[in-house]
Design an enzyme around this catalytic site. Structure first.
Site, short mmCIF file in Angstrom:
data_model
loop_
_atom_site.label_atom_id
_atom_site.label_comp_id
_atom_site.label_asym_id
_atom_site.label_seq_id
_atom_site.Cartn_x
_atom_site.Cartn_y
_atom_site.Cartn_z
N HIS A 66 1.27 4.04 11.84
CA HIS A 66 0.67 3.70 10.53
C HIS A 66 0.81 2.20 10.23
O HIS A 66 -0.21 1.54 9.95
CB HIS A 66 1.30 4.55 9.42
CG HIS A 66 0.94 4.10 8.04
ND1 HIS A 66 -0.35 4.12 7.56
CD2 HIS A 66 1.71 3.60 7.03
CE1 HIS A 66 -0.37 3.65 6.33
NE2 HIS A 66 0.87 3.33 5.99
N HIS A 91 5.83 -3.06 6.00
CA HIS A 91 5.62 -2.70 4.59
C HIS A 91 6.33 -1.42 4.13
O HIS A 91 6.57 -1.24 2.95
CB HIS A 91 4.11 -2.64 4.25
CG HIS A 91 3.42 -1.39 4.67
ND1 HIS A 91 2.89 -1.22 5.92
CD2 HIS A 91 3.17 -0.24 4.00
CE1 HIS A 91 2.33 -0.02 6.00
NE2 HIS A 91 2.48 0.60 4.86
N ASP A 92 6.68 -0.53 5.07
CA ASP A 92 7.36 0.71 4.68
C ASP A 92 8.85 0.72 5.04
O ASP A 92 9.55 1.71 4.77
CB ASP A 92 6.69 1.93 5.35
CG ASP A 92 5.46 2.39 4.59
OD1 ASP A 92 5.39 2.13 3.37
OD2 ASP A 92 4.56 3.00 5.20
N GLU A 95 11.27 0.91 1.93
CA GLU A 95 11.13 2.17 1.21
C GLU A 95 11.70 3.36 1.99
O GLU A 95 12.31 4.26 1.42
CB GLU A 95 9.64 2.41 0.94
CG GLU A 95 9.36 3.54 0.00
CD GLU A 95 7.87 3.75 -0.16
OE1 GLU A 95 7.47 4.91 -0.36
OE2 GLU A 95 7.10 2.77 -0.04
N ASP A 96 11.50 3.36 3.32
CA ASP A 96 11.83 4.55 4.12
C ASP A 96 13.12 4.45 4.93
O ASP A 96 13.52 5.41 5.58
CB ASP A 96 10.67 4.85 5.09
CG ASP A 96 9.39 5.22 4.36
OD1 ASP A 96 9.49 5.54 3.17
OD2 ASP A 96 8.31 5.17 4.97
N ASP A 158 -3.57 -0.60 3.66
CA ASP A 158 -2.70 0.59 3.69
C ASP A 158 -3.46 1.80 3.15
O ASP A 158 -3.45 2.89 3.73
CB ASP A 158 -1.45 0.29 2.84
CG ASP A 158 -0.51 1.49 2.74
OD1 ASP A 158 -0.27 2.15 3.77
OD2 ASP A 158 -0.01 1.75 1.63
#
Length: 760
Positions: A66, A91-92, A95-96, A158
């Site tokens: 992704h 970018h993630d 957050e993850d 995204d």
């Protein structure tokens, strides 16, 4: 052991897939015009790969695919450089995983960290539990965007990849994500000039929300492809010959209207696919002999081809001298083909075409030291300033906030002049008051009228392109509540609401003090229980509304309030005070859906452990347990969705209903998938609107077709006629949407009927 061996090839396949995808990203980047900073991109990739190790997407592929795909879109389809590619890859991560923004800053520098932080979702925020986190995250995104526009561009990349892989999500998630995309992200892409991405986002949203309509249009486009190819070939042959004679280096492309645009036109104009005549447009893209003369060359091409075909006098659109706010430049002309069809021709240079495809990204100026951008002056900065003003004064409600942002995204533009001759770009449909707020908040809040083209007009006067506007003010003027009804720009609305809220706060403070004094005189304290009782007694929703009503003297506290608070028993009529004499004022009775069939049961209340991923099935037995709001009047056979309201009841909306579009965006976590399980036992109300040439016996023939031929019960018929043109409104009792479509098709055959549409 055998299972472990079987997993090894799968892991190897995944590793190869990831390596190949990253290699393709590097090749795309190296082929671009950016400085070649491969090392930092490779470092970001390896970091993200390790951070997401072992995590899979719902589709089953490794999660790292992704971020790579988002980086690929940012690089190839938006034209961004290494800073953006690294940010997309990372970018993630925050957050993850357990990594923080500080970690990203230490490893990759403050700029990448700032962008990643802007892309990282947050919980809670100004809207609390009243809406999904989407509104708050979007607000954070816009705040960061006003410092660095790349944040929103990566977010659009995204969203595009999420839409391309939406198949793996449950239906309720599909409606939520598609709704957000259509409401916010597609207009945002359009505002930033990302035309190709905007079109793809719209089509993907349409495909997931209305799959049957999407497939039907795709099939019709396929069937009519040969006709369009022939029309395009015949139409462009003499144009090619003329351009060759002029010595122009060019290419001519066919531009086919997107499925979403076709469907939208079918809905708005109530026409069939075959009645849409602008499905084909022609695009002439040329390389100018001299860059400084490209605008003149556009006009020269127009003059030459208008000698071949007659042009439509009202459909010349000059975006050359005054480009659109998103940077778009082109000359649009509509010509009459030899087959008797109007065809739009767009004339643009290769530079203009690149801007049309990639928007502002195509003409950013990069500094020598790297790819820190400085965006072009002008309209982009004006738009960012408007967004910043909305953010500086956030709306108390998530939907109001998103609506304010939406207003700045979707408006087409007109050009208006100040008294000194300066050009201001304004949204089409704006008023003199909008213009006043555009110039300055003080000017807007004290505006009493305007002179448009030297003629006195009221605040609500709508402006046209080319108008010269002078604003008239008075120090005694004050913002009024009804101003909200005739402003159309986000800036004006947000400023008016902010001033009104400030006034309301003062009134509420005054009301609160009045209540405190009254309670003290009667030896009571202001508690939540007391406030709730008074709100219930006076039938106001919130404590703030009670304070407001007390402050502006709409409620005067007296003996009855005292009796209510002290719990003295009273007859219902006495409790309501003066309201008992006015029967139409009071709480609206809940809609029981008895006319929709079923028993008069209480509404279904969604339990805590309710599985929102599974669809709800509406049948004859349970239909009365759902709420059917009047905004869209959905009936069996419609593409529908469910919404869990504030009282945990379920509302049923048409998926394209304007209210549902807002709900999907602001309250996406409350959206449910709905399936109809009806067996043509119950009747529902549907309305058909007709228009055409009046003649003797027409009404009789229309009613005969409906009642006798189709055996459908007519509830109401209203026909009016003026100067030989009739308009009719027929209310019917039908089983489902298929009945309505059948009736509409039969009525089209009645002589004199020119237009017919389903109202709901």
């Amino acid at each position: 052991m055998e299972e472990q061996k079987n997993n090894i090839p799968k892991e190897q396949d995944d590793e190869k897939m990831v390596d190949d995808a990253f290699q393709y990203l590097l090749e795309s980047y190296l082929a671009s015009r950016h400085r070649k900073k491969v090392d930092i991109i490779t470092k970001a990739f390896n970091f993200a790969r390790q951070a997401h190790k072992g995590v899979k997407r719902l589709s089953g592929e490794p999660y790292i695919m992704h971020p790579i795909a988002v980086a690929q879109i940012a690089c190839s389809e938006i034209g961004l450089g290494s800073t953006s590619i690294c940010s997309a890859l990372l970018h993630d991560v925050v957050e993850d995983t357990d990594y923080t923004v500080e970690d990203i800053g230490n490893i990759f520098g403050p700029k990448i960290a700032q962008i990643v932080d802007g892309l990282t979702k947050i919980s809670g925020g100004i809207f609390g539990n009243r809406a999904s986190a989407q509104a708050e995250n979007f607000r954070k995104l816009l705040l960061t965007m006003s410092d660095d526009i790349r944040v929103i561009l990566i977010k659009i990349a995204d969203r595009l990849h999420n839409m391309r892989t939406l198949e793996s999500q449950p239906a309720n998630k599909q409606y939520k994500i598609a709704g957000e995309t259509l409401y916010i992200y597609a207009p945002l892409a359009n505002r930033l000039g990302l035309n190709k991405i905007k079109t793809e986002l719209e089509n993907l949203s349409f495909r997931f929300e209305h799959p049957e309509d999407y497939n039907a249009i795709m099939k019709k486009l396929e069937i009519t492809q040969e006709q369009r190819d022939e029309l395009f070939s015949n139409f462009t042959a003499p144009i090619r010959q003329a351009l060759d004679e002029m010595g122009v280096k060019y290419e001519i492309k066919a531009r086919v209207k997107s499925p979403y645009s076709i469907w939208n036109k079918m809905q708005n104009k109530n026409v069939t696919f075959n009645e849409i005549y602008d499905i084909l447009a022609v695009r002439i893209i040329f390389t100018p002999k001299n860059r400084e003369e490209e605008i003149n060359e556009c006009f020269n091409i127009y003059i030459r081809i208008s000698k071949i075909y007659k042009s439509h006098p009202d459909r010349l659109r000059d975006w050359l001298s005054h480009p659109k706010a998103n940077g778009y430049q082109a000359l649009h002309v509509t010509l009459m083909s030899k087959q008797g069809r109007w065809i739009e021709v767009q004339i643009r240079s290769d530079r203009m075409n690149e801007i049309a495809e990639q928007g502002f990204a195509a003409h950013w100026i990069y500094k020598e030291g790297g790819d820190d951008y400085s965006e072009d002056e002008g309209e982009l900065n004006n738009w960012l300033r408007t967004i910043k003003e909305i953010l500086d004064d956030p709306q108390p409600d998530a939907m109001d906030f998103l609506d304010a942002v939406k207003l700045t995204l979707s408006a087409s533009e007109i050009f208006v002049f100040t008294p000194k001759g300066e050009i201001k770009t304004m949204p089409a449909g704006c008023t003199a008051l909008d213009f006043a707020f555009k110039i300055h908040t003080f000017l807007g809040s004290h505006c009493i009228g305007a002179k448009v083209n030297h003629k006195l007009v009221p605040l609500s006067h709508k402006l046209n392109s080319g108008d010269q506007v002078e604003i008239l003010t008075s120090n005694s003027q004050h913002v009024s509540q009804d101003w909200i009804n005739f402003v159309s720009t986000a800036k004006a609305k947000s400023k008016i609401l902010a001033i009104l809220r400030r006034d309301d706060r003062e009134t509420q403070k005054k009301g609160e003090q009045l209540l405190q004094d009254w309670l003290a005189r009667n030896s009571m304290e202001m508690t939540t229980s007391v406030l709730d009782k008074l709100c219930d007694f006076h039938e106001v929703a919130k404590h703030e509304n009670l304070f407001q009503a007390l402050g502006d003297k709409r409620i005067i506290l007296g003996d009855r309030d005292l009796d209510e608070l002290q719990g003295k028993t009273k007859a219902e009529g006495a409790k309501k005070g003066w309201r008992k004499y006015v029967p139409f004022i009071g709480k609206e009775k809940p809609h029981t859906n008895q006319e929709l069939g079923g028993n008069d049961q209480s509404y279904f209340i969604v339990p805590k452990d309710f599985n929102r991923k599974k669809p709800i099935y509406i049948s004859e037995e349970n239909i009365s347990r759902f709420i059917f709001p009047k905004c869209c009047h959905t009936i069996p056979g419609d593409d529908s969705l469910g919404y869990i309201d504030g009282k945990n009841r379920i509302e049923i909306h048409w998926r394209n209903c304007p209210v549902a579009n807002k709900l999907k965006t602001s309250y996406g976590n409350r959206i449910l998938d709905v399936k109809w399980d009806m067996h043509r036992q119950l009747f529902f109300t549907a309305t058909i609107k007709m228009r055409g040439i009046d003649r003797l016996g027409l009404v009789n023939e229309v009613t005969q077709v409906i009642s006798r031929q189709l055996s459908v019960n007519i509830r109401k018929v209203v026909f009016t006629c003026e100067e030989g043109i009739f308009e009719g409104l027929i209310e019917l009792r039908v089983h489902d949407r298929a009945d309505v479509s059948h009736i509409v098709n039969e009525l089209k055959a009645v002589s004199g009927v020119q237009e017919i549409q389903q109202v709901n």
